[in-house]
Design an enzyme around this catalytic site. Structure first.
Site, PDB file in Angstrom:
ATOM      1  CD  GLN A  32      -2.917   1.296   2.207  1.00 20.28           C
ATOM      2  OE1 GLN A  32      -2.417   1.395   3.328  1.00 20.28           O
ATOM      3  NE2 GLN A  32      -4.220   1.369   2.004  1.00 20.28           N
ATOM      4  CE1 TYR A  44      -3.183   9.418   7.404  1.00 21.06           C
ATOM      5  CE2 TYR A  44      -4.419   7.540   6.569  1.00 21.06           C
ATOM      6  CZ  TYR A  44      -3.833   8.216   7.617  1.00 21.06           C
ATOM      7  OH  TYR A  44      -3.899   7.709   8.885  1.00 21.06           O
ATOM      8  NE  ARG A 101      -9.007   0.540   2.532  1.00 18.29           N
ATOM      9  CZ  ARG A 101      -8.894   0.105   3.764  1.00 18.29           C
ATOM     10  NH1 ARG A 101      -7.824   0.393   4.475  1.00 18.29           N
ATOM     11  NH2 ARG A 101      -9.852  -0.630   4.318  1.00 18.29           N
ATOM     12  N   GLY A 106      -9.425  -6.571   9.019  1.00 19.90           N
ATOM     13  CA  GLY A 106      -8.332  -5.857   9.671  1.00 19.90           C
ATOM     14  C   GLY A 106      -8.045  -6.364  11.070  1.00 19.90           C
ATOM     15  NE  ARG A 107     -11.102  -2.740  13.886  1.00 19.57           N
ATOM     16  CZ  ARG A 107     -12.084  -1.856  13.950  1.00 19.57           C
ATOM     17  NH1 ARG A 107     -12.114  -0.988  14.948  1.00 19.57           N
ATOM     18  NH2 ARG A 107     -13.034  -1.837  13.032  1.00 19.57           N
TER      19      ARG A 107
HETATM   20  C1  LIG Z   1      -4.203  -0.579  13.931  1.00 23.32           C
HETATM   21  C2  LIG Z   1      -4.812  -0.215  12.603  1.00 23.32           C
HETATM   22  C3  LIG Z   1      -3.989   0.223  11.582  1.00 23.32           C
HETATM   23  C4  LIG Z   1      -4.527   0.544  10.325  1.00 23.32           C
HETATM   24  N1  LIG Z   1      -3.691   0.924   9.317  1.00 23.32           N
HETATM   25  C5  LIG Z   1      -4.180   1.151   8.072  1.00 23.32           C
HETATM   26  C6  LIG Z   1      -3.302   1.426   6.983  1.00 23.32           C
HETATM   27  O1  LIG Z   1      -2.075   1.414   7.103  1.00 23.32           O
HETATM   28  N2  LIG Z   1      -3.874   1.682   5.777  1.00 23.32           N
HETATM   29  C7  LIG Z   1      -5.230   1.688   5.584  1.00 23.32           C
HETATM   30  O2  LIG Z   1      -5.702   1.932   4.480  1.00 23.32           O
HETATM   31  N3  LIG Z   1      -6.079   1.385   6.607  1.00 23.32           N
HETATM   32  C8  LIG Z   1      -5.584   1.099   7.829  1.00 23.32           C
HETATM   33  N4  LIG Z   1      -6.446   0.724   8.832  1.00 23.32           N
HETATM   34  C9  LIG Z   1      -7.862   0.482   8.529  1.00 23.32           C
HETATM   35  C10 LIG Z   1      -8.074  -0.991   8.198  1.00 23.32           C
HETATM   36  O3  LIG Z   1      -7.482  -1.315   6.949  1.00 23.32           O
HETATM   37  C11 LIG Z   1      -9.588  -1.371   8.130  1.00 23.32           C
HETATM   38  O4  LIG Z   1     -10.213  -0.560   7.164  1.00 23.32           O
HETATM   39  C12 LIG Z   1     -10.295  -1.176   9.465  1.00 23.32           C
HETATM   40  O5  LIG Z   1      -9.542  -1.733  10.535  1.00 23.32           O
HETATM   41  C13 LIG Z   1     -11.699  -1.813   9.449  1.00 23.32           C
HETATM   42  O6  LIG Z   1     -11.636  -3.210   9.274  1.00 23.32           O
HETATM   43  P1  LIG Z   1     -11.849  -4.227  10.530  1.00 23.32           P
HETATM   44  O7  LIG Z   1     -13.138  -3.846  11.180  1.00 23.32           O
HETATM   45  O8  LIG Z   1     -11.899  -5.598   9.905  1.00 23.32           O
HETATM   46  O9  LIG Z   1     -10.686  -4.021  11.448  1.00 23.32           O
HETATM   47  C14 LIG Z   1      -5.919   0.433  10.112  1.00 23.32           C
HETATM   48  C15 LIG Z   1      -6.743   0.003  11.154  1.00 23.32           C
HETATM   49  C16 LIG Z   1      -6.216  -0.332  12.376  1.00 23.32           C
HETATM   50  C17 LIG Z   1      -7.115  -0.841  13.466  1.00 23.32           C
END
Ligand SMILES: Cc1cc2nc3c(=O)[nH]c(=O)nc-3n(C[C@H](O)[C@H](O)[C@H](O)COP(=O)(O)O)c2cc1C
Length: 348
Positions: free
Chosen positions: A101, A179, A226, A317-318
């Site tokens: 990314q 961003y 994205r 993600g999480r």
């Molecule tokens: C700790 C953390 C770091 C993240 N870092 C990024 C990132 O580097 N780039 C991005 O596009 N989204 C980032 N996100 C968003 C996640 O890609 C995702 O959209 C979000 O966690 C929702 O998905 P989930 O409910 O399955 O966690 C981050 C989220 C979390 C919790």
């Protein structure tokens, strides 16, 4: 097998077929080494998650002035490329696929990290301060000149080429979550009066130039994107005029055959009046290619959403932080470890 829709292979295009529909969402972990070089621990962390149909790496800065958080990796030095080679080899060795990314944080960068001025579409500071470093108030950015915008496009293309050299299967352009590239797409942060602001066509121009420059360099089949049409984070205030920008942008993207389009959001149950509801539904109505859903989905709900064709692939993600073996557990119907923020302290 539980949730069969998640385990169907999915051809992204003639070059890339995913083994299943579960993507690891990009997750910033702030664990790069000195020089923002990826570490052996990062290689092991990603390799443990190689059963995902596709891993999207943590956001990775394309050049020094894009850094807004501590220890986020880069893709602009030879050492960084070599560090990433260890990651891609480890993931490929386990049969996985991984995209990088590409990131520039724009007005939420900070001179504390970069030693340079903060740049953005317009000189409008984000309110507040850097997460987990609350003593660092956001600075008033300097508006990029047209010459600097041309250089930025070149820097994105070079970063994509560096990613391929590092062994990535492709790249995802991070134009979401408030961003730099997203800052151009919203009226709240883009007040420019030149050909990069003021109309849907102008506000989309930089992103489309980046998409085209990268596609030209590494192929559209390996270029993904994205987007956050609904402003929800990093102090971008939604504006109903943003709707026309995204309508126009998606119409243009429909002509480009990217690998996929990925929503950027934390909770996809959020609704936006100017998008007539959920952001994922809005993207589905306006975008004809492969769509990746995301945002607080359980495997069960993702399985249903894919069956209902709300989107084609799900990014998780999480739960992937809490469960390196997320894919195997879901497939076998085993219970998941719940996520909590304390898990961010280590790279298990
Ligand atoms: C700790 C953390 C770091 C993240 N870092 C990024 C990132 O580097 N780039 C991005 O596009 N989204 C980032 N996100 C968003 C996640 O890609 C995702 O959209 C979000 O966690 C929702 O998905 P989930 O409910 O399955 O966690 C981050 C989220 C979390 C919790």
């Amino acid at each position: 097998m539980s949730f069969p829709n998640l385990f169907e292979p999915y051809p992204l295009n003639a070059e890339l077929t995913l083994n299943n529909r579960i993507l690891m969402a990009p997750l910033t972990r702030c664990m790069a080494g000195p020089g923002l070089v990826p570490t052996d621990a990062m290689a092991a962390y990603y390799a443990r998650r190689a059963a995902a149909g596709l891993i999207i790496s943590e956001a990775t800065i394309i050049r020094q002035d894009g850094q807004g958080y501590p220890n986020t990796p880069g893709i602009f030095t030879a050492e960084q490329i070599q560090g990433w080679q260890k990651v891609t080899q480890a993931v490929h060795g386990k049969g996985g696929k991984i995209f990088l990314q590409l990131w520039h944080t724009g007005r939420v960068a900070h001179s504390h990290f970069t030693g340079q001025a903060v740049v953005a579409p317009s000189a409008i500071a984000a309110s507040g301060s850097v997460p987990r470093m609350r003593h660092l108030q956001y600075e008033v950015p300097r508006a990029l000149s047209r010459e600097e915008i041309a250089q930025l496009v070149e820097d994105y293309a070079q970063a994509a080429e560096n990613a391929r050299e590092a062994g990535f299967d492709g790249i995802e352009i991070h134009a979401a979550n408030g961003y730099l590239l997203d800052q151009f797409l919203h009226h709240h942060t883009n007040r420019r009066e030149d050909e990069f602001g003021g109309s849907p066509e102008n506000m989309s121009r930089l992103l489309l130039q980046v998409v085209d420059a990268i596609s030209h360099r590494i192929g559209a089949a390996r270029t993904a994107l994205r987007l956050s049409p609904g402003a929800y984070v990093n102090d971008i205030q939604g504006d109903e005029r943003d709707r026309q920008v995204f309508d126009y942008l998606l119409q243009q993207l429909n002509q480009r055959e990217l690998a996929y389009l990925h929503l950027g959001i934390f909770d996809d149950s959020m609704t936006f009046a100017y998008l007539d509801g959920q952001a994922s539904r809005y993207l589905r109505r306006h975008y004809q290619g492969t769509l990746v859903g995301v945002g607080s989905y359980s495997a069960e709900r993702a399985n249903q959403a894919i069956a209902a064709k709300e989107f084609d692939l799900i990014a998780i993600g999480r739960p992937f932080i809490a469960n390196p073996d997320y894919v195997e557990k879901v497939r076998d119907g085993r219970p998941l470890t719940p996520y909590n923020d304390a898990q961010l302290a280590s790279l298990d």
